[in-house]
Scaffold this motif. Structure first.
Motif, PDB file in Angstrom:
ATOM      1  N   TYR A  61      29.835  44.096  33.970  1.00 55.16           N
ATOM      2  CA  TYR A  61      30.875  43.945  32.958  1.00 55.16           C
ATOM      3  C   TYR A  61      32.264  44.174  33.561  1.00 55.16           C
ATOM      4  O   TYR A  61      33.152  43.345  33.424  1.00 55.16           O
ATOM      5  N   GLY A 118      33.318  41.425  36.222  1.00 53.56           N
ATOM      6  CA  GLY A 118      33.241  40.009  35.859  1.00 53.56           C
ATOM      7  C   GLY A 118      32.139  39.231  36.540  1.00 53.56           C
ATOM      8  O   GLY A 118      32.377  38.128  37.028  1.00 53.56           O
ATOM      9  N   TYR A 132      28.429  38.648  32.835  1.00 49.93           N
ATOM     10  CA  TYR A 132      29.603  39.064  32.066  1.00 49.93           C
ATOM     11  C   TYR A 132      29.641  38.337  30.724  1.00 49.93           C
ATOM     12  O   TYR A 132      29.523  37.125  30.658  1.00 49.93           O
ATOM     13  N   PRO A 140      32.194  38.161  27.436  1.00 51.17           N
ATOM     14  CA  PRO A 140      33.490  38.606  26.908  1.00 51.17           C
ATOM     15  C   PRO A 140      33.303  39.453  25.649  1.00 51.17           C
ATOM     16  O   PRO A 140      32.428  39.178  24.830  1.00 51.17           O
ATOM     17  N   SER A 175      39.428  41.551  22.484  1.00 54.13           N
ATOM     18  CA  SER A 175      39.047  40.718  23.629  1.00 54.13           C
ATOM     19  C   SER A 175      40.208  40.452  24.581  1.00 54.13           C
ATOM     20  O   SER A 175      39.998  40.378  25.792  1.00 54.13           O
ATOM     21  N   GLY A 176      41.415  40.322  24.075  1.00 52.91           N
ATOM     22  CA  GLY A 176      42.553  40.087  24.958  1.00 52.91           C
ATOM     23  C   GLY A 176      42.733  41.211  25.957  1.00 52.91           C
ATOM     24  O   GLY A 176      42.875  40.984  27.156  1.00 52.91           O
ATOM     25  N   TRP A 189      40.515  43.600  26.938  1.00 53.09           N
ATOM     26  CA  TRP A 189      39.395  43.801  27.858  1.00 53.09           C
ATOM     27  C   TRP A 189      39.255  42.647  28.839  1.00 53.09           C
ATOM     28  O   TRP A 189      38.931  42.859  30.013  1.00 53.09           O
ATOM     29  N   SER A 190      39.509  41.423  28.401  1.00 54.81           N
ATOM     30  CA  SER A 190      39.430  40.291  29.330  1.00 54.81           C
ATOM     31  C   SER A 190      40.501  40.418  30.409  1.00 54.81           C
ATOM     32  O   SER A 190      40.242  40.152  31.588  1.00 54.81           O
ATOM     33  N   GLU A 191      41.699  40.844  30.023  1.00 53.99           N
ATOM     34  CA  GLU A 191      42.763  41.062  31.005  1.00 53.99           C
ATOM     35  C   GLU A 191      42.409  42.202  31.946  1.00 53.99           C
ATOM     36  O   GLU A 191      42.682  42.139  33.149  1.00 53.99           O
ATOM     37  N   LYS A 192      41.786  43.242  31.410  1.00 52.36           N
ATOM     38  CA  LYS A 192      41.375  44.389  32.229  1.00 52.36           C
ATOM     39  C   LYS A 192      40.384  43.938  33.292  1.00 52.36           C
ATOM     40  O   LYS A 192      40.520  44.282  34.475  1.00 52.36           O
ATOM     41  N   VAL A 193      39.385  43.164  32.906  1.00 51.60           N
ATOM     42  CA  VAL A 193      38.379  42.680  33.864  1.00 51.60           C
ATOM     43  C   VAL A 193      39.038  41.755  34.887  1.00 51.60           C
ATOM     44  O   VAL A 193      38.745  41.834  36.088  1.00 51.60           O
ATOM     45  N   ALA A 194      39.960  40.903  34.457  1.00 47.83           N
ATOM     46  CA  ALA A 194      40.667  40.020  35.385  1.00 47.83           C
ATOM     47  C   ALA A 194      41.476  40.836  36.393  1.00 47.83           C
ATOM     48  O   ALA A 194      41.497  40.507  37.593  1.00 47.83           O
TER      49      ALA A 194
END
Length: 156
Positions: free
Chosen positions: A85, A88, A93, A95, A100-101, A103-108
């Protein structure tokens, strides 16, 4: 009553700007381990059983504010066992459904930091091995042992 303080009825109020959307989410996030995860411990025990010694959760380079899961300093080998998770994984993974914005940015950002870490270590002459948490521990340990042996023998 200030935000972030417990109230008499036991309800927790997140501080302004907190990443935790509820007390339950906060407890959940605080319980996530950053080191000594089950996949890490399995790989470490198998590598140790083969007679190899290493540093755990150590900085490979003193000026790099990032730690590797296993560090073999004389061989200049840094090993990372990445969670599907948080890093990525293309296979596992999923989402998040809430927030979601963020956490998705955090993973990126995590993925970009991983690439930067790899680049900095390689530039400094280190070998980097990365495994996913779902990779079989036995295969990871065999690859680590083979790489350490090759590097120690000078067969870079």
């Amino acid at each position: 009553m200030a935000r972030g303080e417990a109230v008499d009825d036991g309800n927790w109020v997140p501080p302004v700007g907190s990443w935790a959307s509820s007390a339950a989410r906060r407890r959940n996030m605080q319980a996530i381990r950053s080191r000594d995860t089950t996949p890490e411990r399995l790989v470490r025990s198998l590598v140790h059983a083969q007679g190899f010694r290493y540093r755990v959760a150590a900085r490979p380079l003193p000026n790099l504010r990032r730690t590797a899961d296993l560090v073999f300093r004389p061989a200049k080998l840094a090993v990372f066992i990445d969670g599907c998770y948080w890093h990525g994984c293309p296979e596992h993974y999923v989402p998040p459904k809430t927030n979601s914005g963020y956490w998705s940015e955090k993973v990126a950002r995590n993925m970009a930091r991983d690439r930067d870490t790899d680049d900095q270590l390689r530039t400094a002459g280190w070998t980097v091995l990365r495994f996913w948490e779902h990779d079989p521990a036995e295969e990871c340990a065999l690859k680590i042992a083979a790489t350490v042996s090759r590097l120690r023998d000078g067969r870079a």
